[in-house]
Motif scaffolding. Structure first.
Motif, mmCIF file in Angstrom:
data_model
loop_
_atom_site.group_PDB
_atom_site.id
_atom_site.type_symbol
_atom_site.label_atom_id
_atom_site.label_comp_id
_atom_site.label_asym_id
_atom_site.label_seq_id
_atom_site.Cartn_x
_atom_site.Cartn_y
_atom_site.Cartn_z
ATOM 1 N N GLY A 138 80.841 49.119 5.710
ATOM 2 C CA GLY A 138 79.350 48.945 5.641
ATOM 3 C C GLY A 138 78.729 49.024 4.115
ATOM 4 O O GLY A 138 79.529 48.850 3.292
ATOM 5 N N SER A 139 77.444 49.231 4.061
ATOM 6 C CA SER A 139 76.761 48.941 2.770
ATOM 7 C C SER A 139 75.418 49.853 2.814
ATOM 8 O O SER A 139 74.775 50.091 3.766
ATOM 9 C CB SER A 139 76.355 47.551 2.542
ATOM 10 N N PRO A 140 75.301 50.622 1.681
ATOM 11 C CA PRO A 140 74.064 51.334 1.764
ATOM 12 C C PRO A 140 72.817 50.543 1.797
ATOM 13 O O PRO A 140 71.606 51.341 1.661
ATOM 14 C CB PRO A 140 74.411 52.081 0.287
ATOM 15 N N ILE A 141 72.785 49.376 1.362
ATOM 16 C CA ILE A 141 71.857 48.456 1.160
ATOM 17 C C ILE A 141 71.594 47.563 2.316
ATOM 18 O O ILE A 141 72.467 46.813 2.912
ATOM 19 C CB ILE A 141 71.778 47.705 0.111
ATOM 20 N N ALA A 142 70.222 47.501 2.947
ATOM 21 C CA ALA A 142 70.236 46.740 4.210
ATOM 22 C C ALA A 142 70.282 45.181 3.737
ATOM 23 O O ALA A 142 70.073 44.636 2.784
ATOM 24 C CB ALA A 142 68.934 46.930 4.777
ATOM 25 N N ASN A 143 70.765 44.290 4.758
ATOM 26 C CA ASN A 143 70.771 42.871 4.822
ATOM 27 C C ASN A 143 71.515 42.347 3.537
ATOM 28 O O ASN A 143 71.558 41.341 2.755
ATOM 29 C CB ASN A 143 69.207 42.246 4.485
ATOM 30 N N PHE A 144 72.597 43.124 3.337
ATOM 31 C CA PHE A 144 73.682 42.834 2.188
ATOM 32 C C PHE A 144 74.994 42.349 2.787
ATOM 33 O O PHE A 144 75.907 42.975 3.272
ATOM 34 C CB PHE A 144 73.982 44.037 1.240
ATOM 35 N N PHE A 145 74.849 40.829 2.980
ATOM 36 C CA PHE A 145 75.813 39.963 3.406
ATOM 37 C C PHE A 145 76.175 40.325 4.843
ATOM 38 O O PHE A 145 77.438 40.260 5.343
ATOM 39 C CB PHE A 145 77.312 39.917 2.528
ATOM 40 N N GLY A 146 75.146 40.601 5.426
ATOM 41 C CA GLY A 146 75.557 41.136 6.893
ATOM 42 C C GLY A 146 75.941 42.526 7.167
ATOM 43 O O GLY A 146 76.540 42.753 8.539
ATOM 44 N N ALA A 147 76.619 43.156 6.212
ATOM 45 C CA ALA A 147 77.310 44.315 6.266
ATOM 46 C C ALA A 147 76.070 45.361 7.012
ATOM 47 O O ALA A 147 75.010 45.361 6.891
ATOM 48 C CB ALA A 147 77.451 45.091 4.988
ATOM 49 N N ALA A 148 76.800 46.566 7.794
ATOM 50 C CA ALA A 148 75.759 47.551 8.332
ATOM 51 C C ALA A 148 75.139 48.132 7.196
ATOM 52 O O ALA A 148 75.794 48.647 6.148
ATOM 53 C CB ALA A 148 76.844 48.366 9.214
ATOM 54 N N PRO A 149 73.919 48.605 7.524
ATOM 55 C CA PRO A 149 73.133 49.098 6.658
ATOM 56 C C PRO A 149 73.245 50.780 6.383
ATOM 57 O O PRO A 149 72.475 51.555 5.965
ATOM 58 C CB PRO A 149 71.522 49.097 7.450
ATOM 59 N N SER A 150 74.616 51.001 6.271
ATOM 60 C CA SER A 150 75.104 52.262 5.865
ATOM 61 C C SER A 150 76.496 52.217 5.417
ATOM 62 O O SER A 150 77.350 51.372 6.097
ATOM 63 C CB SER A 150 74.675 53.485 6.940
ATOM 64 N N ALA A 151 76.920 53.052 4.699
ATOM 65 C CA ALA A 151 78.270 52.936 4.305
ATOM 66 C C ALA A 151 79.131 54.209 4.404
ATOM 67 O O ALA A 151 78.412 55.467 4.516
ATOM 68 C CB ALA A 151 78.477 52.516 2.827
ATOM 69 N N SER A 152 80.418 54.234 4.952
ATOM 70 C CA SER A 152 81.148 55.228 5.303
ATOM 71 C C SER A 152 82.457 54.901 4.345
ATOM 72 O O SER A 152 83.009 53.827 4.364
ATOM 73 C CB SER A 152 81.324 55.327 6.635
ATOM 74 N N LEU A 153 82.946 55.997 3.676
ATOM 75 C CA LEU A 153 83.996 55.779 2.856
ATOM 76 C C LEU A 153 85.057 56.835 3.206
ATOM 77 O O LEU A 153 84.436 58.187 3.144
ATOM 78 C CB LEU A 153 83.640 55.610 1.390
ATOM 79 N N TYR A 154 86.457 56.693 3.264
ATOM 80 C CA TYR A 154 87.200 58.022 3.396
ATOM 81 C C TYR A 154 88.369 57.784 2.627
ATOM 82 O O TYR A 154 88.726 56.516 2.172
ATOM 83 C CB TYR A 154 87.597 57.843 4.838
ATOM 84 N N ASN A 155 88.791 58.822 1.886
ATOM 85 C CA ASN A 155 89.590 58.950 0.589
ATOM 86 C C ASN A 155 90.698 60.338 1.172
ATOM 87 O O ASN A 155 90.225 61.294 1.316
ATOM 88 C CB ASN A 155 89.229 58.953 -0.487
#
Length: 343
Positions: A138-155
């Motif tokens: 995903g992406s925290p920014i809406a309409n960024f290359f079609g990515a979902a408008p929120s990001a989730s990250l795991y480490n």
């Protein structure tokens, strides 16, 4: 002759004590570090209207990268991936047979799709392994290359050691980094919102040598693209440094020699749900006022690490006693030989 017998008794006791010291209970060392970073979004000053890549930024670029590393002695495994388009990233590295089975399933699933890594019960008995994985979607920014408008990250990083002799060690570390450059089309404040949870834990068998440690960091830095002072508002979040204006959420734990034989937990450990997943807590922070037409650079990074080392050797006190006993034995032997020659 009495002296000779006494020396033999001392030597026997010392050697017996030395043997007992070397044959400790099976050494077990484990460590884990997990960070869940979910629902990351960037809003305008109202905290409601999400930033739109198509209208609110120009010159937007995003470069994400991940790297994972796992080591057991000379055996290593490393992986890395990168994306300039907001595509999902998944990396993982493992050395040794992963235990328990639930963790092995996590790693198997993570190769297919990002999963929320699970907390395991320490100590992990019967396993010599190092494993780490990282995922971003995903992406925290809406309409960024079609990515979902929120990001989730795991480490997540895990390390386990179960050895009775010699020297061994396992190490794992993971890093997820994103660099965003953008130019606002209008002046104003940005609001960052996300849900974050961390779980860090170490364990070292009581009396064991060496160490077991784990740690994590979550970092945000915002500067003009050409450098300069940080632009995060230190009054909007307790984890923003008032001088550097960088967001830094981190912690680590160590069980150092001699081991305590107890679990050591991070101060920020999140509550673990019944299925061993982390709960997360919402956090927000703001920028200072940004100027329209000025290029900015946002740096974000999440790291985890787990490291265990164990060395089963005679304790210094036992070596000292052994030396005294042997010296006494040698001295008494010389005296006996001298008396025999006189006789």
């Amino acid at each position: 002759m009495k002296t000779s017998k006494l020396a033999v008794i001392i030597s026997t006791l010392v050697l017996g004590g030395l043997t007992a010291t070397s044959a400790q209970a099976v050494p077990v060392a484990s460590a884990q570090s997990i960070v869940a970073f979910e629902n990351f979004k960037i809003f305008k000053a109202d905290g409601v209207t999400q930033i739109d890549a198509a209208t609110d930024f120009t010159g937007l670029t995003v470069n994400s990268s991940q790297s994972t590393n796992a080591f057991i002695g000379a055996a290593t495994d490393s992986d890395s991936s990168a994306s300039p388009s907001g595509a999902t990233l998944v990396t993982q590295s493992t050395v040794g047979a992963i235990t328990p089975a639930s963790l092995a399933t996590d790693f198997a699933n993570n190769a297919v799709a990002p999963v929320d890594p699970h907390v395991v019960d320490l100590p992990i008995i019967g396993g010599n392994f190092a494993g780490t994985f990282s995922s971003e979607q995903g992406s925290p920014i809406a309409n960024f290359f079609g990515a979902a408008p929120s990001a989730s990250l795991y480490n997540a990083s895990y390390a386990s050691l179960d050895a009775t002799t010699g020297t061994a060690g396992t190490t794992s570390d993971s890093k997820l980094t994103a660099e965003v450059t953008f130019t606002p089309t209008a002046s104003g404040v940005l609001v960052f919102s996300f849900d974050v949870g961390a779980f860090v834990q170490s364990y070292l068998t009581a009396g064991a040598d060496q160490k077991a440690n784990a740690g994590f960091t979550v970092t945000f830095k915002l500067n003009p693209a050409l450098g300069g002072a940080g632009l995060l508002d230190s009054t909007s979040n307790p984890f923003i440094n008032a001088i550097t204006k960088n967001y830094l959420f981190n912690d680590g734990v160590t069980d150092d020699a001699p081991g305590e034989g107890a679990l050591i937990n991070s101060a920020f450990n999140a509550v673990v749900l019944g299925d061993k997943t982390l709960t997360t807590t919402n956090q927000t922070f703001k920028t200072l006022a940004l100027a329209a037409g000025t290029k900015y650079s946002l740096f974000a990074e999440i790291t985890t690490s787990a490291d265990v080392e164990l060395k089963t050797v005679p304790e210094p006190q036992s070596l000292a006693l052994l030396g005294i006993g042997l010296l006494g034995f040698a001295a008494s032997s010389r005296k006996v030989r001298g008396q025999s020659m006189i006789a």
